[in-house]
Design an enzyme around this catalytic site. Structure first.
Site: not given
Ligand code: EPZ
Length: 430
Positions: A22-23, A117, A122, A305, A397
């Site tokens: 995903k990233n 999230c 952030r 993560d 997500r």
């Protein structure tokens, strides 16, 4: 409200195919708009974050054609708008890549400030520092960050904190700048390397990705490319910990074992058997896990993560473990949920002291964020009886077909949308 209904207690056994990262995909999809030629990207995970990013790109005139569930064709020659502020894009962190890509190509962009999230602050100051060093003006107004540049000139940029997003964003913004850019203290994650490789496949000149010094020499323009996203090491690690947490035997396939080294090392420390082959890793947990210590660090350290996943596993281990979260300042929210299942964890600042318990009891839980949500599902799969996890939009997500992949390993889990469905699930699994 949709939730996962789970009947836990079975060890997970079998093989599971891991999807695209995903990233990495979020960075590559955004970077694809930096050329006016057509780009084809394969192995794109079909998750909410990638769908939202593609929608945002279409909203400014990017032509996105889905050739199949995991392959997209992108053409950004007809971009008609440089302002992106739809409600969806405000929910994802990776919207910041659109700013870097549009600034690099058009020297102007206005994008809604990134969401993502709630795992701590952030910040985006390092992104802004990089853009300003390249000669751009950056201001924040009405919830947008707005950037403009007469021209972009290569610069020597030192990142005070190792930042994946800032590293990739500065790589993109400098790819078409005049002259050389050096990024010091760069992030070394596999998805940083994937983004650099993709940009180079379009004709960029980026060297050193994967080390802490990345050198970018600006080029005139970028061209068409066909590219495939690397496997998702966090999805893979999550299923590896699923084996550990349920005392199962799981093989993750389509992975790059090198990207999983820190996860593998910790699982072995905790008493699991781990077998590696070229593109698969097998994890067998036949006995109770052993306690250990872990500190999350930038790659190649243990990934933040994966912190909730190892936190759940250590909560079942024999002995006392220490988990230190050094990247984000609010990533232990899942501990309150785990306590409902009988976990015995004391959180002090960025450290959790975990006294392992023999087993969890089933409970009704709420996912606080993406990776914690996935970790709590694993906790419910280990507990005898019926559990539920709400707010699964977080999990969806970043995990494609999460219940289905778990079912293929023997898990009794279903997404239910009502109490009636929940009762039907309970009757079905008995
Ligand atoms: C990326 O987030 C990932 N998200 C996160 O994954 C991941 O946890 C994180 O990298 C670390 O690996 C995406 O790639 C979309 P950072 P990002 O910039 O870019 C500080 C998931 O579960 N910082 O590497 O936001 C920041 O506060 C998600 O898939 C600044 O100080 O992370 C943090 O403490 C969750 N200033 C540290 O750096 C900045 O300008 C690392 O953040 C930017 C970051």
């Amino acid at each position: 409200m949709e939730q996962y209904a789970i009947k836990g207690g079975n060890p997970l056994v079998g093989e599971v195919e891991i999807g695209g990262a995903k990233n990495a995909a979020l960075a590559v999809l955004a970077a694809a708009i930096m050329t006016d030629e057509t780009v084809t990207i394969e192995n794109v995970p079909d998750v909410n974050d990638t769908r939202v990013l593609l929608q945002a790109m279409e909203s400014i005139g990017v032509v996105v054609e889905r050739l199949d569930r995991h392959t997209v064709k992108i053409n950004a020659s007809m971009i008609s708008e440089l302002v992106i502020e739809d409600d969806f894009i405000k929910k994802i962190r990776a919207s910041y890549y659109l700013l870097g890509a549009l600034l690099g190509k058009y020297k102007h962009a206005e994008v809604a400030l990134p969401g993502g999230c709630n795992i701590g602050s952030r910040k985006i100051d390092l992104h802004i520092k990089g853009f300003k060093a390249l000669g751009a003006e950056v201001k924040i107004e009405h919830g947008l960050w707005i950037t403009d540049a007469e021209r972009l000139q290569g610069a020597h940029i030192y990142l005070d904190t190792v930042s994946v997003g800032a590293t990739i964003n500065i790589m993109m913004a400098s790819a078409l700048a005049e002259g050389k850019t050096i990024i010091e203290n760069a992030a070394k994650e596999p998805h940083v390397v994937d983004a650099a490789n993709f940009l180079n496949s379009m004709g960029a000149n980026i060297k050193g990705a994967g080390t802490d010094v990345i050198r970018i020499t600006g080029v005139e323009k970028l061209h068409a490319s066909e590219y495939s996203i690397i496997p998702d090491q966090i999805e893979a690690g999550t299923f590896m910990f699923a084996a550990a947490i349920t005392k199962g035997d799981v093989t993750v396939k389509n992975v790059i074992p090198k990207h999983l080294e820190s996860t593998t090392a910790k699982l072995i420390e905790m008493g699991c058997q781990v077998e590696e082959s070229d593109d698969a890793v097998r994890v067998v947990a036949s006995k109770r896990l052993e306690a250990t210590q872990v500190k999350t660090l930038p790659y190649p350290g243990f990934p933040t993560d994966m912190q909730p996943q190892i936190g759940v596993a250590l909560s079942l281990a024999s002995g006392t473990s220490i988990v230190t979260e050094s990247i984000f300042d609010n990533r232990f929210k899942y501990i309150d949920e785990l306590t409902k299942m009988g976990a015995n964890v004391k959180v002090e600042g960025n450290t959790a002291v975990i006294s392992g318990v023999e087993h969890f009891t089933s409970a009704a839980l709420t996912a606080p964020d993406l990776r914690a949500g996935a970790a709590l599902v694993l906790a419910c799969l280990s507990a005898e009886g019926f559990s539920t996890v709400e707010d699964i939009n977080y999990v969806e997500r970043g995990y494609e077909d999460f219940p289905q992949k778990l079912q293929s390993l023997g898990a009794q889990i279903e997404k239910v949308a009502s109490d009636r469905d929940l009762q039907k699930f309970k009757l079905k699994v008995g």
